[in-house]
Design a protein around this motif. Structure first.
Motif, PDB file in Angstrom:
ATOM      1  N   ASN A 310      15.039 -11.342 -18.485  1.00  0.00           N
ATOM      2  CA  ASN A 310      15.144 -12.737 -18.034  1.00  0.00           C
ATOM      3  C   ASN A 310      13.771 -13.404 -17.968  1.00  0.00           C
ATOM      4  O   ASN A 310      13.614 -14.580 -18.331  1.00  0.00           O
ATOM      5  CB  ASN A 310      15.825 -12.791 -16.669  1.00  0.00           C
ATOM      6  N   ALA A 311      12.761 -12.669 -17.518  1.00  0.00           N
ATOM      7  CA  ALA A 311      11.413 -13.238 -17.453  1.00  0.00           C
ATOM      8  C   ALA A 311      10.888 -13.545 -18.850  1.00  0.00           C
ATOM      9  O   ALA A 311      10.233 -14.586 -19.071  1.00  0.00           O
ATOM     10  CB  ALA A 311      10.479 -12.261 -16.732  1.00  0.00           C
ATOM     11  N   LEU A 312      11.170 -12.662 -19.820  1.00  0.00           N
ATOM     12  CA  LEU A 312      10.728 -12.909 -21.193  1.00  0.00           C
ATOM     13  C   LEU A 312      11.423 -14.149 -21.761  1.00  0.00           C
ATOM     14  O   LEU A 312      10.788 -14.986 -22.421  1.00  0.00           O
ATOM     15  CB  LEU A 312      11.040 -11.679 -22.047  1.00  0.00           C
ATOM     16  N   ILE A 313      12.710 -14.297 -21.478  1.00  0.00           N
ATOM     17  CA  ILE A 313      13.443 -15.475 -21.963  1.00  0.00           C
ATOM     18  C   ILE A 313      12.901 -16.756 -21.332  1.00  0.00           C
ATOM     19  O   ILE A 313      12.726 -17.779 -22.004  1.00  0.00           O
ATOM     20  CB  ILE A 313      14.953 -15.305 -21.675  1.00  0.00           C
ATOM     21  N   LEU A 331      20.962 -17.410 -16.564  1.00  0.00           N
ATOM     22  CA  LEU A 331      20.540 -16.011 -16.574  1.00  0.00           C
ATOM     23  C   LEU A 331      21.108 -15.280 -15.363  1.00  0.00           C
ATOM     24  O   LEU A 331      20.808 -15.632 -14.223  1.00  0.00           O
ATOM     25  CB  LEU A 331      19.005 -15.918 -16.580  1.00  0.00           C
ATOM     26  N   ALA A 332      21.945 -14.284 -15.631  1.00  0.00           N
ATOM     27  CA  ALA A 332      22.515 -13.465 -14.557  1.00  0.00           C
ATOM     28  C   ALA A 332      21.570 -12.309 -14.239  1.00  0.00           C
ATOM     29  O   ALA A 332      20.667 -11.977 -15.017  1.00  0.00           O
ATOM     30  CB  ALA A 332      23.885 -12.925 -14.977  1.00  0.00           C
ATOM     31  N   ARG A 340      11.413  -2.623 -26.391  1.00  0.00           N
ATOM     32  CA  ARG A 340      10.108  -2.781 -27.036  1.00  0.00           C
ATOM     33  C   ARG A 340       9.696  -4.245 -26.882  1.00  0.00           C
ATOM     34  O   ARG A 340      10.331  -5.124 -27.478  1.00  0.00           O
ATOM     35  CB  ARG A 340      10.206  -2.375 -28.507  1.00  0.00           C
ATOM     36  N   PRO A 341       8.659  -4.527 -26.106  1.00  0.00           N
ATOM     37  CA  PRO A 341       8.357  -5.925 -25.728  1.00  0.00           C
ATOM     38  C   PRO A 341       8.100  -6.838 -26.922  1.00  0.00           C
ATOM     39  O   PRO A 341       8.663  -7.935 -27.014  1.00  0.00           O
ATOM     40  CB  PRO A 341       7.114  -5.795 -24.842  1.00  0.00           C
ATOM     41  N   ILE A 342       7.237  -6.402 -27.862  1.00  0.00           N
ATOM     42  CA  ILE A 342       6.888  -7.274 -28.984  1.00  0.00           C
ATOM     43  C   ILE A 342       8.103  -7.493 -29.878  1.00  0.00           C
ATOM     44  O   ILE A 342       8.380  -8.611 -30.335  1.00  0.00           O
ATOM     45  CB  ILE A 342       5.712  -6.670 -29.777  1.00  0.00           C
ATOM     46  N   SER A 343       8.841  -6.416 -30.136  1.00  0.00           N
ATOM     47  CA  SER A 343      10.031  -6.537 -30.988  1.00  0.00           C
ATOM     48  C   SER A 343      11.072  -7.437 -30.344  1.00  0.00           C
ATOM     49  O   SER A 343      11.686  -8.272 -31.023  1.00  0.00           O
ATOM     50  CB  SER A 343      10.633  -5.149 -31.253  1.00  0.00           C
ATOM     51  N   MET A 344      11.272  -7.300 -29.020  1.00  0.00           N
ATOM     52  CA  MET A 344      12.261  -8.131 -28.347  1.00  0.00           C
ATOM     53  C   MET A 344      11.827  -9.591 -28.329  1.00  0.00           C
ATOM     54  O   MET A 344      12.662 -10.499 -28.483  1.00  0.00           O
ATOM     55  CB  MET A 344      12.478  -7.617 -26.920  1.00  0.00           C
ATOM     56  N   MET A 345      10.542  -9.827 -28.161  1.00  0.00           N
ATOM     57  CA  MET A 345      10.051 -11.209 -28.213  1.00  0.00           C
ATOM     58  C   MET A 345      10.275 -11.796 -29.611  1.00  0.00           C
ATOM     59  O   MET A 345      10.679 -12.956 -29.761  1.00  0.00           O
ATOM     60  CB  MET A 345       8.573 -11.249 -27.847  1.00  0.00           C
ATOM     61  N   ARG A 346      10.056 -10.993 -30.662  1.00  0.00           N
ATOM     62  CA  ARG A 346      10.283 -11.456 -32.031  1.00  0.00           C
ATOM     63  C   ARG A 346      11.768 -11.764 -32.235  1.00  0.00           C
ATOM     64  O   ARG A 346      12.128 -12.762 -32.867  1.00  0.00           O
ATOM     65  CB  ARG A 346       9.814 -10.388 -33.003  1.00  0.00           C
ATOM     66  N   LEU A 347      12.641 -10.923 -31.704  1.00  0.00           N
ATOM     67  CA  LEU A 347      14.085 -11.151 -31.828  1.00  0.00           C
ATOM     68  C   LEU A 347      14.484 -12.471 -31.186  1.00  0.00           C
ATOM     69  O   LEU A 347      15.180 -13.301 -31.790  1.00  0.00           O
ATOM     70  CB  LEU A 347      14.822  -9.973 -31.194  1.00  0.00           C
ATOM     71  N   LEU A 348      14.038 -12.691 -29.953  1.00  0.00           N
ATOM     72  CA  LEU A 348      14.412 -13.911 -29.240  1.00  0.00           C
ATOM     73  C   LEU A 348      13.819 -15.150 -29.890  1.00  0.00           C
ATOM     74  O   LEU A 348      14.483 -16.192 -30.002  1.00  0.00           O
ATOM     75  CB  LEU A 348      13.958 -13.800 -27.785  1.00  0.00           C
TER      76      LEU A 348
END
Length: 449
Positions: A310-313, A331-332, A340-348
Protein backbone atom coordinates in the motif's frame (compact mmCIF):
# COMPACT_ATOMS: atom_id res chain seq x y z
CA UNK A 1 -18.26 -43.02 -24.55
CA UNK A 2 -16.83 -45.87 -22.50
CA UNK A 3 -13.34 -44.37 -22.67
CA UNK A 4 -14.61 -41.02 -21.40
CA UNK A 5 -16.46 -42.76 -18.58
CA UNK A 6 -13.30 -44.69 -17.68
CA UNK A 7 -11.32 -41.46 -17.56
CA UNK A 8 -13.85 -39.94 -15.17
CA UNK A 9 -13.83 -42.99 -12.92
CA UNK A 10 -10.05 -43.32 -12.74
CA UNK A 11 -8.27 -41.38 -9.96
CA UNK A 12 -6.43 -38.29 -11.13
CA UNK A 13 -3.08 -38.89 -9.38
CA UNK A 14 -0.54 -41.57 -10.30
CA UNK A 15 -0.34 -42.57 -6.64
CA UNK A 16 -4.08 -43.25 -6.40
CA UNK A 17 -4.10 -45.13 -9.71
CA UNK A 18 -1.21 -47.37 -8.71
CA UNK A 19 -2.75 -48.10 -5.34
CA UNK A 20 -6.11 -48.89 -6.92
CA UNK A 21 -4.42 -51.19 -9.45
CA UNK A 22 -2.46 -52.91 -6.69
CA UNK A 23 -5.58 -53.44 -4.59
CA UNK A 24 -7.47 -54.86 -7.60
CA UNK A 25 -4.61 -57.23 -8.43
CA UNK A 26 -4.30 -58.39 -4.82
CA UNK A 27 -8.05 -58.95 -4.60
CA UNK A 28 -8.08 -60.91 -7.86
CA UNK A 29 -5.18 -63.06 -6.70
CA UNK A 30 -6.93 -63.72 -3.39
CA UNK A 31 -10.21 -64.59 -5.10
CA UNK A 32 -8.43 -66.97 -7.48
CA UNK A 33 -6.48 -68.57 -4.65
CA UNK A 34 -9.66 -68.94 -2.58
CA UNK A 35 -11.50 -70.48 -5.54
CA UNK A 36 -8.72 -73.01 -6.11
CA UNK A 37 -8.60 -73.82 -2.40
CA UNK A 38 -12.34 -74.36 -2.13
CA UNK A 39 -12.81 -76.34 -5.33
CA UNK A 40 -9.69 -78.51 -5.38
CA UNK A 41 -8.79 -78.85 -1.69
CA UNK A 42 -11.61 -78.14 0.70
CA UNK A 43 -14.56 -79.46 -1.30
CA UNK A 44 -13.03 -82.96 -1.82
CA UNK A 45 -12.12 -82.98 1.88
CA UNK A 46 -15.69 -82.18 2.95
CA UNK A 47 -17.10 -84.72 0.50
CA UNK A 48 -14.83 -87.44 1.93
CA UNK A 49 -15.92 -86.48 5.44
CA UNK A 50 -19.57 -86.75 4.33
CA UNK A 51 -18.98 -90.19 2.83
CA UNK A 52 -17.36 -91.45 6.04
CA UNK A 53 -20.11 -89.88 8.12
CA UNK A 54 -22.76 -91.56 5.94
CA UNK A 55 -21.10 -94.91 6.63
CA UNK A 56 -21.39 -94.29 10.39
CA UNK A 57 -25.04 -93.29 10.03
CA UNK A 58 -26.00 -96.36 7.97
CA UNK A 59 -24.12 -98.59 10.38
CA UNK A 60 -25.97 -97.07 13.34
CA UNK A 61 -29.26 -97.40 11.49
CA UNK A 62 -28.60 -101.11 10.83
CA UNK A 63 -27.54 -101.59 14.45
CA UNK A 64 -30.73 -100.06 15.77
CA UNK A 65 -32.85 -102.13 13.38
CA UNK A 66 -31.24 -105.38 14.52
CA UNK A 67 -31.26 -104.58 18.25
CA UNK A 68 -33.96 -106.35 20.34
CA UNK A 69 -36.81 -104.07 21.39
CA UNK A 70 -35.84 -103.95 25.06
CA UNK A 71 -32.20 -103.13 24.44
CA UNK A 72 -33.21 -100.74 21.65
CA UNK A 73 -35.28 -98.66 24.07
CA UNK A 74 -32.29 -98.17 26.39
CA UNK A 75 -30.01 -97.41 23.42
CA UNK A 76 -32.34 -94.81 21.88
CA UNK A 77 -32.75 -93.18 25.29
CA UNK A 78 -29.00 -92.84 25.63
CA UNK A 79 -28.82 -91.41 22.09
CA UNK A 80 -31.58 -88.88 22.97
CA UNK A 81 -33.75 -90.08 20.10
CA UNK A 82 -36.86 -87.99 19.47
CA UNK A 83 -40.06 -88.58 17.58
CA UNK A 84 -40.14 -84.95 16.37
CA UNK A 85 -37.41 -82.42 15.64
CA UNK A 86 -36.86 -79.82 18.37
CA UNK A 87 -37.94 -76.26 17.64
CA UNK A 88 -34.37 -74.91 17.51
CA UNK A 89 -33.48 -77.45 14.81
CA UNK A 90 -36.26 -76.12 12.53
CA UNK A 91 -34.97 -72.54 12.49
CA UNK A 92 -33.21 -71.43 9.32
CA UNK A 93 -30.10 -69.35 10.08
CA UNK A 94 -30.20 -65.78 8.79
CA UNK A 95 -27.79 -64.95 5.94
CA UNK A 96 -24.49 -63.63 7.28
CA UNK A 97 -21.66 -62.34 5.12
CA UNK A 98 -19.06 -63.20 7.76
CA UNK A 99 -20.43 -66.77 7.89
CA UNK A 100 -20.70 -67.18 4.11
CA UNK A 101 -17.91 -69.74 3.97
CA UNK A 102 -19.45 -71.86 6.73
CA UNK A 103 -22.80 -71.74 4.93
CA UNK A 104 -21.12 -72.88 1.71
CA UNK A 105 -19.27 -75.71 3.46
CA UNK A 106 -22.43 -76.85 5.28
CA UNK A 107 -24.31 -76.98 1.99
CA UNK A 108 -21.56 -79.05 0.36
CA UNK A 109 -21.53 -81.45 3.31
CA UNK A 110 -25.33 -81.89 3.37
CA UNK A 111 -25.56 -82.39 -0.41
CA UNK A 112 -22.81 -84.98 -0.38
CA UNK A 113 -24.28 -86.71 2.68
CA UNK A 114 -27.68 -87.02 1.01
CA UNK A 115 -26.05 -88.64 -2.00
CA UNK A 116 -24.63 -91.40 0.23
CA UNK A 117 -27.71 -91.91 2.43
CA UNK A 118 -30.99 -93.51 1.42
CA UNK A 119 -33.52 -91.03 0.07
CA UNK A 120 -35.91 -91.56 2.99
CA UNK A 121 -33.27 -90.68 5.63
CA UNK A 122 -33.80 -86.97 6.10
CA UNK A 123 -31.16 -84.60 7.55
CA UNK A 124 -31.43 -81.26 9.35
CA UNK A 125 -28.54 -79.06 10.48
CA UNK A 126 -29.15 -77.33 13.81
CA UNK A 127 -27.32 -74.00 14.31
CA UNK A 128 -29.24 -72.68 17.32
CA UNK A 129 -28.09 -73.79 20.81
CA UNK A 130 -25.06 -75.61 19.44
CA UNK A 131 -24.06 -77.21 16.15
CA UNK A 132 -25.68 -80.65 15.62
CA UNK A 133 -26.87 -82.74 12.70
CA UNK A 134 -30.23 -84.49 13.07
CA UNK A 135 -30.75 -87.73 11.13
CA UNK A 136 -34.12 -89.43 10.79
CA UNK A 137 -33.50 -93.14 11.28
CA UNK A 138 -35.62 -95.90 9.75
CA UNK A 139 -38.48 -97.23 11.80
CA UNK A 140 -37.66 -100.64 13.39
CA UNK A 141 -39.41 -103.71 11.94
CA UNK A 142 -41.46 -104.24 15.09
CA UNK A 143 -42.70 -100.59 15.04
CA UNK A 144 -42.87 -99.43 11.42
CA UNK A 145 -45.05 -96.46 12.31
CA UNK A 146 -42.48 -94.78 14.62
CA UNK A 147 -39.33 -93.45 12.88
CA UNK A 148 -37.23 -91.23 15.13
CA UNK A 149 -34.57 -88.50 14.95
CA UNK A 150 -31.10 -88.81 16.45
CA UNK A 151 -28.65 -85.89 16.88
CA UNK A 152 -25.13 -86.58 15.64
CA UNK A 153 -21.98 -84.54 16.35
CA UNK A 154 -20.74 -82.66 13.27
CA UNK A 155 -17.34 -83.74 11.93
CA UNK A 156 -14.58 -81.20 12.32
CA UNK A 157 -13.90 -81.19 8.57
CA UNK A 158 -17.44 -79.98 7.94
CA UNK A 159 -17.16 -76.95 10.26
CA UNK A 160 -14.17 -75.27 8.61
CA UNK A 161 -12.99 -73.24 11.59
CA UNK A 162 -9.33 -73.52 10.64
CA UNK A 163 -9.89 -72.51 7.03
CA UNK A 164 -11.93 -69.50 8.11
CA UNK A 165 -8.96 -68.29 10.12
CA UNK A 166 -6.73 -68.89 7.10
CA UNK A 167 -9.02 -66.76 4.94
CA UNK A 168 -8.86 -63.86 7.40
CA UNK A 169 -5.08 -64.24 7.54
CA UNK A 170 -4.94 -64.13 3.75
CA UNK A 171 -7.04 -60.95 3.70
CA UNK A 172 -4.71 -59.45 6.30
CA UNK A 173 -1.69 -60.28 4.14
CA UNK A 174 -3.46 -58.70 1.16
CA UNK A 175 -4.02 -55.50 3.14
CA UNK A 176 -0.37 -55.57 4.21
CA UNK A 177 0.70 -55.92 0.57
CA UNK A 178 -1.47 -52.94 -0.37
CA UNK A 179 0.07 -50.85 2.42
CA UNK A 180 3.56 -51.88 1.30
CA UNK A 181 2.71 -50.82 -2.25
CA UNK A 182 1.39 -47.51 -0.91
CA UNK A 183 4.65 -46.90 0.98
CA UNK A 184 6.71 -47.78 -2.12
CA UNK A 185 4.65 -45.43 -4.28
CA UNK A 186 5.05 -42.62 -1.75
CA UNK A 187 8.81 -43.18 -1.86
CA UNK A 188 8.73 -42.92 -5.66
CA UNK A 189 6.54 -39.80 -5.54
CA UNK A 190 9.04 -37.81 -3.45
CA UNK A 191 11.51 -37.15 -6.32
CA UNK A 192 8.57 -36.46 -8.67
CA UNK A 193 7.24 -33.83 -6.26
CA UNK A 194 10.73 -32.29 -6.03
CA UNK A 195 10.86 -32.21 -9.82
CA UNK A 196 7.43 -30.54 -9.94
CA UNK A 197 8.46 -27.85 -7.45
CA UNK A 198 11.71 -27.22 -9.31
CA UNK A 199 9.89 -26.96 -12.65
CA UNK A 200 7.46 -24.43 -11.19
CA UNK A 201 10.37 -22.35 -9.90
CA UNK A 202 11.99 -22.43 -13.34
CA UNK A 203 8.71 -21.34 -14.99
CA UNK A 204 8.54 -18.47 -12.47
CA UNK A 205 12.00 -17.30 -13.52
CA UNK A 206 13.85 -18.59 -10.46
CA UNK A 207 16.92 -20.81 -10.31
CA UNK A 208 16.25 -23.95 -8.26
CA UNK A 209 18.95 -25.99 -6.59
CA UNK A 210 20.14 -29.03 -8.59
CA UNK A 211 18.00 -32.12 -8.06
CA UNK A 212 19.64 -35.13 -6.35
CA UNK A 213 20.71 -37.88 -8.75
CA UNK A 214 21.43 -40.67 -6.25
CA UNK A 215 17.97 -42.30 -6.40
CA UNK A 216 16.63 -45.09 -8.61
CA UNK A 217 18.11 -45.23 -12.10
CA UNK A 218 14.99 -44.02 -13.89
CA UNK A 219 14.39 -41.12 -11.49
CA UNK A 220 18.09 -40.23 -11.50
CA UNK A 221 18.07 -40.05 -15.31
CA UNK A 222 15.12 -37.64 -15.23
CA UNK A 223 16.81 -35.53 -12.54
CA UNK A 224 20.06 -35.35 -14.53
CA UNK A 225 18.18 -34.31 -17.67
CA UNK A 226 16.31 -31.63 -15.70
CA UNK A 227 19.57 -30.32 -14.18
CA UNK A 228 21.12 -30.14 -17.66
CA UNK A 229 18.07 -28.28 -18.97
CA UNK A 230 18.17 -25.83 -16.05
CA UNK A 231 21.88 -25.20 -16.62
CA UNK A 232 21.28 -24.63 -20.35
CA UNK A 233 18.45 -22.18 -19.56
CA UNK A 234 20.70 -20.30 -17.14
CA UNK A 235 23.42 -20.03 -19.74
CA UNK A 236 20.91 -18.89 -22.36
CA UNK A 237 19.48 -16.30 -19.97
CA UNK A 238 22.95 -15.03 -19.08
CA UNK A 239 23.88 -14.83 -22.75
CA UNK A 240 20.66 -12.95 -23.56
CA UNK A 241 21.18 -10.49 -20.72
CA UNK A 242 24.81 -9.93 -21.73
CA UNK A 243 23.83 -9.45 -25.36
CA UNK A 244 21.07 -6.96 -24.51
CA UNK A 245 23.33 -5.10 -22.12
CA UNK A 246 26.00 -4.88 -24.82
CA UNK A 247 23.49 -3.70 -27.41
CA UNK A 248 22.10 -1.13 -24.99
CA UNK A 249 25.57 0.15 -24.17
CA UNK A 250 26.73 0.21 -27.78
CA UNK A 251 23.60 2.07 -28.92
CA UNK A 252 23.41 4.52 -26.02
CA UNK A 253 27.02 5.60 -26.52
CA UNK A 254 26.49 6.99 -30.05
CA UNK A 255 23.10 8.38 -28.97
CA UNK A 256 24.82 10.38 -26.26
CA UNK A 257 27.44 11.60 -28.76
CA UNK A 258 24.64 12.51 -31.16
CA UNK A 259 22.91 14.61 -28.50
CA UNK A 260 26.16 16.39 -27.75
CA UNK A 261 26.96 16.96 -31.42
CA UNK A 262 23.49 18.41 -32.07
CA UNK A 263 23.80 20.77 -29.13
CA UNK A 264 27.24 21.97 -30.29
CA UNK A 265 26.30 22.23 -33.96
CA UNK A 266 23.26 24.50 -33.49
CA UNK A 267 24.28 28.17 -33.14
CA UNK A 268 22.72 30.31 -30.44
CA UNK A 269 19.40 31.87 -31.40
CA UNK A 270 18.72 29.46 -34.26
CA UNK A 271 15.44 27.58 -34.71
CA UNK A 272 15.40 24.78 -32.14
CA UNK A 273 12.33 22.89 -33.49
CA UNK A 274 14.58 20.43 -35.23
CA UNK A 275 16.55 19.86 -32.01
CA UNK A 276 13.32 19.35 -30.05
CA UNK A 277 12.01 16.79 -32.56
CA UNK A 278 15.35 15.00 -32.66
CA UNK A 279 15.49 14.95 -28.86
CA UNK A 280 11.98 13.42 -28.83
CA UNK A 281 13.04 10.66 -31.20
CA UNK A 282 16.14 9.97 -29.15
CA UNK A 283 14.02 9.75 -26.02
CA UNK A 284 11.78 7.20 -27.75
CA UNK A 285 14.83 5.12 -28.66
CA UNK A 286 16.02 5.30 -25.04
CA UNK A 287 12.56 4.21 -23.83
CA UNK A 288 12.47 1.27 -26.24
CA UNK A 289 15.94 0.18 -25.13
CA UNK A 290 14.86 0.38 -21.49
CA UNK A 291 11.74 -1.73 -22.16
CA UNK A 292 13.87 -4.41 -23.76
CA UNK A 293 16.19 -4.40 -20.75
CA UNK A 294 13.23 -4.56 -18.37
CA UNK A 295 11.76 -7.52 -20.21
CA UNK A 296 15.10 -9.33 -20.25
CA UNK A 297 15.63 -8.87 -16.53
CA UNK A 298 12.16 -8.75 -14.94
CA UNK A 299 13.79 -8.94 -11.49
CA UNK A 300 14.73 -12.63 -11.54
CA UNK A 301 17.99 -11.91 -9.70
CA UNK A 302 16.46 -9.44 -7.25
CA UNK A 303 16.03 -10.72 -3.69
CA UNK A 304 12.55 -10.63 -2.18
CA UNK A 305 12.02 -8.78 1.09
CA UNK A 306 9.04 -7.87 3.27
CA UNK A 307 7.41 -4.59 2.33
CA UNK A 308 4.23 -2.53 2.42
CA UNK A 309 2.47 -2.73 -0.95
CA UNK A 310 0.00 0.00 0.00
CA UNK A 311 2.84 2.41 0.77
CA UNK A 312 4.46 1.69 -2.61
CA UNK A 313 1.14 2.32 -4.38
CA UNK A 314 0.60 5.58 -2.49
CA UNK A 315 4.07 6.78 -3.41
CA UNK A 316 3.59 6.02 -7.11
CA UNK A 317 0.12 7.58 -7.09
CA UNK A 318 1.66 10.73 -5.60
CA UNK A 319 4.27 10.81 -8.38
CA UNK A 320 1.58 10.50 -11.06
CA UNK A 321 -0.52 13.15 -9.30
CA UNK A 322 2.44 15.53 -9.59
CA UNK A 323 2.27 14.98 -13.35
CA UNK A 324 -1.47 15.76 -13.41
CA UNK A 325 -2.87 12.21 -13.28
CA UNK A 326 -4.99 11.59 -10.21
CA UNK A 327 -5.59 7.97 -9.10
CA UNK A 328 -8.43 7.26 -6.68
CA UNK A 329 -7.06 4.90 -4.02
CA UNK A 330 -9.06 2.29 -2.13
CA UNK A 331 -6.47 0.35 -0.13
CA UNK A 332 -7.48 -2.34 2.34
CA UNK A 333 -5.27 -3.63 5.11
CA UNK A 334 -2.97 -6.30 3.65
CA UNK A 335 -1.12 -9.15 5.36
CA UNK A 336 2.67 -9.26 5.40
CA UNK A 337 4.02 -10.04 1.93
CA UNK A 338 7.54 -10.52 0.62
CA UNK A 339 8.17 -9.10 -2.86
CA UNK A 340 10.96 -7.74 -5.06
CA UNK A 341 10.73 -3.95 -4.58
CA UNK A 342 12.14 -2.77 -7.93
CA UNK A 343 10.24 -5.39 -9.92
CA UNK A 344 6.98 -4.61 -8.12
CA UNK A 345 7.45 -0.89 -8.69
CA UNK A 346 8.03 -1.61 -12.41
CA UNK A 347 4.86 -3.73 -12.51
CA UNK A 348 2.72 -1.03 -10.91
CA UNK A 349 4.21 1.76 -13.03
CA UNK A 350 3.51 -0.16 -16.24
CA UNK A 351 -0.11 -0.81 -15.27
CA UNK A 352 -0.74 2.76 -14.09
CA UNK A 353 0.96 4.21 -17.18
CA UNK A 354 -1.18 1.98 -19.45
CA UNK A 355 -4.31 3.14 -17.61
CA UNK A 356 -3.33 6.75 -18.23
CA UNK A 357 -2.39 6.28 -21.89
CA UNK A 358 -5.19 3.93 -22.99
CA UNK A 359 -7.90 4.61 -20.37
CA UNK A 360 -7.52 8.27 -19.60
CA UNK A 361 -10.41 8.69 -17.14
CA UNK A 362 -11.70 7.01 -13.99
CA UNK A 363 -8.19 6.11 -12.82
CA UNK A 364 -8.19 4.07 -9.62
CA UNK A 365 -6.16 1.51 -7.69
CA UNK A 366 -7.76 -0.95 -5.26
CA UNK A 367 -6.22 -3.58 -3.00
CA UNK A 368 -7.77 -6.32 -0.89
CA UNK A 369 -6.90 -9.63 0.72
CA UNK A 370 -8.93 -12.82 0.37
CA UNK A 371 -7.90 -16.17 1.76
CA UNK A 372 -4.18 -16.65 1.18
CA UNK A 373 -3.85 -14.11 -1.66
CA UNK A 374 -3.48 -10.34 -2.11
CA UNK A 375 -5.03 -8.61 -5.13
CA UNK A 376 -4.06 -5.28 -6.70
CA UNK A 377 -6.54 -3.84 -9.23
CA UNK A 378 -5.61 -0.93 -11.53
CA UNK A 379 -8.80 0.49 -13.06
CA UNK A 380 -9.82 2.95 -15.76
CA UNK A 381 -12.94 3.97 -17.73
CA UNK A 382 -11.48 3.45 -21.18
CA UNK A 383 -13.46 1.96 -24.07
CA UNK A 384 -10.58 0.34 -25.91
CA UNK A 385 -9.86 -3.37 -26.02
CA UNK A 386 -12.05 -6.12 -24.64
CA UNK A 387 -10.91 -8.54 -21.96
CA UNK A 388 -10.47 -11.28 -24.59
CA UNK A 389 -8.27 -9.05 -26.77
CA UNK A 390 -6.16 -8.04 -23.78
CA UNK A 391 -5.43 -11.69 -22.93
CA UNK A 392 -3.57 -11.91 -26.25
CA UNK A 393 -1.34 -8.97 -25.25
CA UNK A 394 0.41 -11.05 -22.59
CA UNK A 395 2.63 -12.40 -25.37
CA UNK A 396 5.73 -10.29 -26.16
CA UNK A 397 5.63 -7.71 -28.98
CA UNK A 398 1.83 -7.78 -29.23
CA UNK A 399 0.20 -4.37 -29.56
CA UNK A 400 -3.51 -3.68 -29.56
CA UNK A 401 -5.40 -1.78 -32.21
CA UNK A 402 -5.78 1.17 -29.79
CA UNK A 403 -1.97 1.49 -29.58
CA UNK A 404 -1.49 2.51 -33.21
CA UNK A 405 -1.88 6.20 -32.36
CA UNK A 406 0.70 5.99 -29.56
CA UNK A 407 4.36 5.95 -30.53
CA UNK A 408 7.29 4.67 -28.53
CA UNK A 409 5.81 1.33 -27.50
CA UNK A 410 7.22 -2.13 -28.14
CA UNK A 411 4.38 -4.38 -27.03
CA UNK A 412 6.34 -5.51 -23.95
CA UNK A 413 4.51 -3.63 -21.17
CA UNK A 414 1.93 -6.27 -20.27
CA UNK A 415 4.44 -9.06 -20.93
CA UNK A 416 6.70 -7.51 -18.30
CA UNK A 417 3.79 -7.27 -15.85
CA UNK A 418 2.79 -10.89 -16.49
CA UNK A 419 6.37 -12.13 -16.06
CA UNK A 420 6.89 -10.23 -12.79
CA UNK A 421 3.54 -11.51 -11.45
CA UNK A 422 4.51 -15.11 -12.27
CA UNK A 423 7.95 -14.51 -10.76
CA UNK A 424 6.13 -13.83 -7.48
CA UNK A 425 4.00 -16.95 -7.87
CA UNK A 426 0.94 -14.94 -8.92
CA UNK A 427 -0.98 -14.10 -12.06
CA UNK A 428 -2.34 -11.17 -14.08
CA UNK A 429 -6.06 -11.13 -14.90
CA UNK A 430 -8.35 -8.83 -16.91
CA UNK A 431 -11.88 -8.02 -15.75
CA UNK A 432 -14.57 -5.76 -17.12
CA UNK A 433 -15.18 -2.90 -14.70
CA UNK A 434 -18.65 -2.36 -13.33
CA UNK A 435 -20.09 0.71 -14.99
CA UNK A 436 -17.70 0.42 -17.95
CA UNK A 437 -13.98 0.29 -18.35
CA UNK A 438 -11.29 -2.20 -17.45
CA UNK A 439 -9.69 -3.62 -14.32
CA UNK A 440 -6.30 -5.32 -14.43
CA UNK A 441 -5.81 -7.59 -11.42
CA UNK A 442 -2.48 -8.82 -10.12
CA UNK A 443 -3.12 -11.70 -7.70
CA UNK A 444 -0.15 -12.56 -5.44
CA UNK A 445 -0.04 -15.47 -2.95
CA UNK A 446 0.82 -14.39 0.58
CA UNK A 447 3.36 -17.22 0.89
CA UNK A 448 5.33 -16.01 -2.14
CA UNK A 449 8.90 -14.93 -1.65
Amino acid sequence: MSRALLRRLLPRTLLARNIALLIVLVMLSQVCALGVLLHYVQRPRVERAAAVFATYVTTLDSLLASTPPGARANLTARLDARAQLPAEALKTPAPNLWRAYRTYQRRVFIDSLREHLPADMLTQWQTESGQRLWIRMHAPPDAPQAPYWIAMPIPEDAQGNGLEAAIFLSLGLAALAALAGYAIQLHLNEPLEELTRAARRVSAGETPAPLPTDGPTEIAAVSRAFNQMTHALQEADATRALMLAGISHDIRTPLTKLRLSMAMAMPDGSDSSFVVAAESYLDQIESILQQFMDYAGSGAREAAQPGDLNALIERLAGDFAGLGHEFELSLAKLPALAYRPISMMRLLMNLMQNAIVYGGTGLAVRTWASGDAVTIAVCDRGTGLSVQELEQLKAPFQRGRNARSHSGGTGLGLSIVDRIARLHGGSMQFHAREGGGLEVWVVLPVRSA
